[in-house]
Structure formats: structure tokens, C-alpha cells
Design an enzyme around this catalytic site. Structure first.
Site, short mmCIF file in Angstrom:
data_model
loop_
_atom_site.label_atom_id
_atom_site.label_comp_id
_atom_site.label_asym_id
_atom_site.label_seq_id
_atom_site.Cartn_x
_atom_site.Cartn_y
_atom_site.Cartn_z
N LEU A 46 0.82 -1.22 0.00
CA LEU A 46 0.00 0.00 0.00
C LEU A 46 0.85 1.26 0.00
O LEU A 46 1.86 1.34 0.69
CB LEU A 46 -0.91 0.00 1.24
CG LEU A 46 -1.85 -1.19 1.37
CD1 LEU A 46 -2.74 -1.02 2.60
CD2 LEU A 46 -2.71 -1.39 0.12
N HIS A 47 0.42 2.24 -0.76
CA HIS A 47 1.07 3.55 -0.79
C HIS A 47 -0.01 4.61 -0.56
O HIS A 47 -1.20 4.28 -0.34
CB HIS A 47 1.81 3.77 -2.11
CG HIS A 47 0.98 3.47 -3.32
ND1 HIS A 47 -0.12 4.22 -3.66
CD2 HIS A 47 1.05 2.48 -4.24
CE1 HIS A 47 -0.66 3.73 -4.76
NE2 HIS A 47 0.03 2.66 -5.13
N GLY A 49 -1.62 6.45 -2.45
CA GLY A 49 -2.79 6.35 -3.33
C GLY A 49 -3.84 5.43 -2.73
O GLY A 49 -5.03 5.77 -2.66
N HIS A 50 -3.40 4.24 -2.29
CA HIS A 50 -4.35 3.32 -1.65
C HIS A 50 -4.96 3.95 -0.40
O HIS A 50 -6.16 3.81 -0.14
CB HIS A 50 -3.63 2.04 -1.21
CG HIS A 50 -3.08 1.21 -2.32
ND1 HIS A 50 -1.73 1.00 -2.49
CD2 HIS A 50 -3.70 0.53 -3.31
CE1 HIS A 50 -1.54 0.21 -3.54
NE2 HIS A 50 -2.71 -0.08 -4.06
N GLN A 161 -7.79 6.51 -10.05
CA GLN A 161 -7.81 6.91 -11.46
C GLN A 161 -6.55 6.48 -12.19
O GLN A 161 -6.52 6.44 -13.42
CB GLN A 161 -8.00 8.43 -11.58
CG GLN A 161 -8.31 8.85 -13.02
CD GLN A 161 -8.06 10.30 -13.31
OE1 GLN A 161 -8.61 11.15 -12.61
NE2 GLN A 161 -7.25 10.61 -14.30
N GLN A 166 -9.18 0.30 -15.85
CA GLN A 166 -9.76 -0.63 -14.89
C GLN A 166 -11.05 -0.05 -14.30
O GLN A 166 -12.02 -0.78 -14.06
CB GLN A 166 -8.75 -0.90 -13.77
CG GLN A 166 -9.29 -1.70 -12.61
CD GLN A 166 -8.20 -2.14 -11.64
OE1 GLN A 166 -7.54 -3.13 -11.87
NE2 GLN A 166 -8.01 -1.40 -10.56
N SER A 198 2.71 4.01 -7.35
CA SER A 198 2.44 2.66 -7.81
C SER A 198 3.22 1.69 -6.93
O SER A 198 4.35 2.00 -6.53
CB SER A 198 2.89 2.50 -9.27
OG SER A 198 2.99 1.13 -9.61
N SER A 199 2.63 0.54 -6.67
CA SER A 199 3.36 -0.46 -5.89
C SER A 199 4.60 -0.91 -6.64
O SER A 199 5.55 -1.40 -6.04
CB SER A 199 2.46 -1.67 -5.62
OG SER A 199 1.29 -1.25 -4.96
#
Ligand code: PAF
Length: 295
Positions: A46-47, A49-50, A161, A166, A198-199
Site C-alpha cells: 500500500l502507498h 494512493g491506496h 484513477q 480498470q 504505484s506499488s
């Protein structure tokens, strides 16, 4: 399994379950309490964004479920399923800092039994861009997302986004299969230097990371051109390619200006247009996008 955290004590270590049975029981309990349910499907690592998705769910729902599952069905045979970062302890610590009621972190066999044979196939929005570069990817995504929706029966589900296509696939899934779920899409979260979170960023060396910044820069260039009144897609794409030419380590997979609803290519910008990019930087595949305004 300990009982789910009460919505009133919002910041608390989440209950962690690994079985579908325990998940369903927690969902039943939350529903019996009259709580609304938000789900944030993730593959972990998780970063920020998550975390922004989890925060959005917590603002809008009483009971937030974060799912952590690296879904093999959405990786191609030569992709990074084996080396995809797995860091459950760190993920749980991050979730505990902002709070969530439940984490569902199943093993592979919990989600795909030995006789698993049912997959969701999607046409249309699942076909171009990522769909053509990563055959089978959205079949895997749509299948696992449907399974997670069935297990959690959420009121709302949260996606970023950054994975724009997706989000269209998930919206189509929900519409076509009559799922009473509101899909919420949250903005891309970027590092201070503009790199989309992004992971997979952990794979990048310092040099690759510097090269990767050109993805975001090419999108900013497109946005500037569109804001300045440029309407010719070929001219905007040429300017983007010019920016990318400054980073020889960036191997472009696609660069596209498309309709944000159906992903069909545009030749002139007549409304909001999606600029989408996918590239390899070393061994790492990165995607990014931006909605170009038209004044
Ligand atoms: O965006 C992701 O992390 C994954 O594609 C998802 C939605 C969790 C499905 O595995």
C-alpha cells in the site's frame, strides 16, 4: 475472529480475516447493525494512493473493508506475479494508522479452488490499451473484483484513477451484471516530483526513477497544450513524444488520446480527452494518465 471495530471508535487496528466465511460473517454483522459498507480492493504494497481510497471510504461509509490479494489471474505468464511486492505486516500497520474496520487477506487457495473454472470475459472497454498489451489481464481483474463484490456486498467500492481503464471495466461489470454498487474513483496521488504512486515503483533504480518522471512530464505537456487551445491530437501526441525522447530508458508501449468513456481514439479534442501512457523503464512496466481539459 474478534468482532469488527465499532464505527464510533474509528481509528483502530482493523480485524484481519483470511477466510471467506469469516468475511461474510463480519459483513452480516455490519449489515445487522445497519452500517453502510465500503470496499477498497488492493493487491497490497500500500502507498498513499491506496490510503486515499481507504480514507474516502471511511468518510462515506460506516464499515470499510480493505482487501489484500495478489490476484494471479490478472498477470500474464511473463509478468511479475512472483516478484510482486508482498508486505502484509507493513500494510496492516499503514491501515491501522488511518483506520479501517476489516482487512480481508486470503491465501491463493481461498480465492481459487483447484477446480476453479469460471471467469468474466469483457469486450468493449476491456479490449484496447491495457487489454491489447496484457491479454487476459481484465478477465482476471473482472473475475476477482466480481468475487470480492459478491463476498463483501458493498454499497460503494473505491478505485484509483491511475488504473483508468480498470475503472471503466469495473463500471461496465457493475452495470452489465446489475450489481447495486456505487463505483467511486479517486484522483491519482503523485510523489512530490510528479511520479504517479504505484506499488511497482519500488522496482525502479534511482536512474530508472529519474527516467520514469518523463511519463508525468509528457502528460503535463499534453495538458498545457490542451489548455492553450490545441485541438489537434496528432500535434499533442508529437509534443508528448518529444518529451519522452529525452529519456532513452523509457520504452513506450502505447501513448494515446482517447474518448474517456469508450477509449476510442480521437483525432480532434472536442471534449474532455484521456491521455494515457504505458511504458517500460528497465524491467518495470508503468502506466499513467491525465484527463485533458478543453476550455
Ligand atoms: O488495482 C488493483 O490493485 C487490482 O487490479 C485489483 C482491483 C485489486 C484487482 O486485483
Amino acid at each position: 475472529m474478534s468482532p469488527p471495530t465499532q464505527a464510533s471508535s474509528r481509528i483502530a487496528a482493523p480485524t484481519v480475516v483470511a477466510s471467506r466465511e469469516a468475511l461474510r460473517e463480519a459483513v452480516r454483522t455490519a449489515r445487522a447493525r445497519g452500517q453502510s459498507i465500503g470496499v477498497v480492493p488492493t493487491m497490497g504494497a500500500l502507498h498513499a494512493g491506496h490510503l486515499s481510497l481507504i480514507e474516502a471510504s471511511r468518510r462515506e461509509c460506516d464499515f470499510t473493508i480493505v482487501t489484500i490479494f495478489v490476484n494471479p489471474a490478472q498477470f500474464g505468464p511473463h509478468e511479475d506475479f512472483q516478484r510482486y511486492p508482498r508486505m502484509l505486516e507493513a500494510d496492516l500497520a499503514a491501515i491501522s494508522r488511518i483506520g479501517a474496520e476489516l482487512v480481508f487477506a486470503p491465501e491463493l487457495t481461498e480465492m481459487y479452488g483447484p477446480r476453479h473454472a469460471t471467469f468474466v470475459e469483457m469486450e468493449g472497454v476491456a479490449e484496447p490499451l491495457e487489454g491489447s498489451c496484457r491479454p487476459g489481464h481484465f478477465r482476471g481483474v473482472a473475475t476477482i473484483v466480481l468475487k470480492l463484490f459478491n463476498l463483501t456486498s458493498p454499497d460503494r467500492a473505491y478505485f484509483g484513477q491511475k488504473d483508468y481503464q480498470q475503472t471503466l471495466v469495473v463500471r461496465r461489470l457493475v452495470a452489465d451484471l446489475d450489481l447495486p454498487i456505487e463505483i467511486r474513483v479517486c484522483p491519482i496521488v503523485r510523489e512530490a516530483d510528479g511520479l504517479a504512486m504505484s506499488s511497482r515503483n519500488v522496482y525502479l533504480s534511482a536512474d530508472e526513477r529519474a527516467q520514469a518522471l518523463t511519463l508525468g512530464r509528457s502528460l503535463s505537456c499534453a495538458a498545457e497544450r490542451a489548455t492553450a487551445g490545441e485541438r489537434d491530437a496528432a500535434s499533442i501526441l508529437a509534443a508528448m513524444r518529444n518529451v519522452l525522447a529525452g529519456a532513452p530508458g523509457v520504452e513506450l508501449e502505447y501513448l494515446a488520446l482517447v474518448d474517456p468513456d469508450d477509449l476510442s481514439p480521437v483525432s480532434r479534442l472536442t471534449g474532455v480527452t484521456l491521455a494515457a501512457i504505458a511504458a517500460r523503464v528497465g524491467q518495470t512496466r508503468l502506466i499513467d494518465n491525465c484527463l485533458l481539459p478543453v476550455g
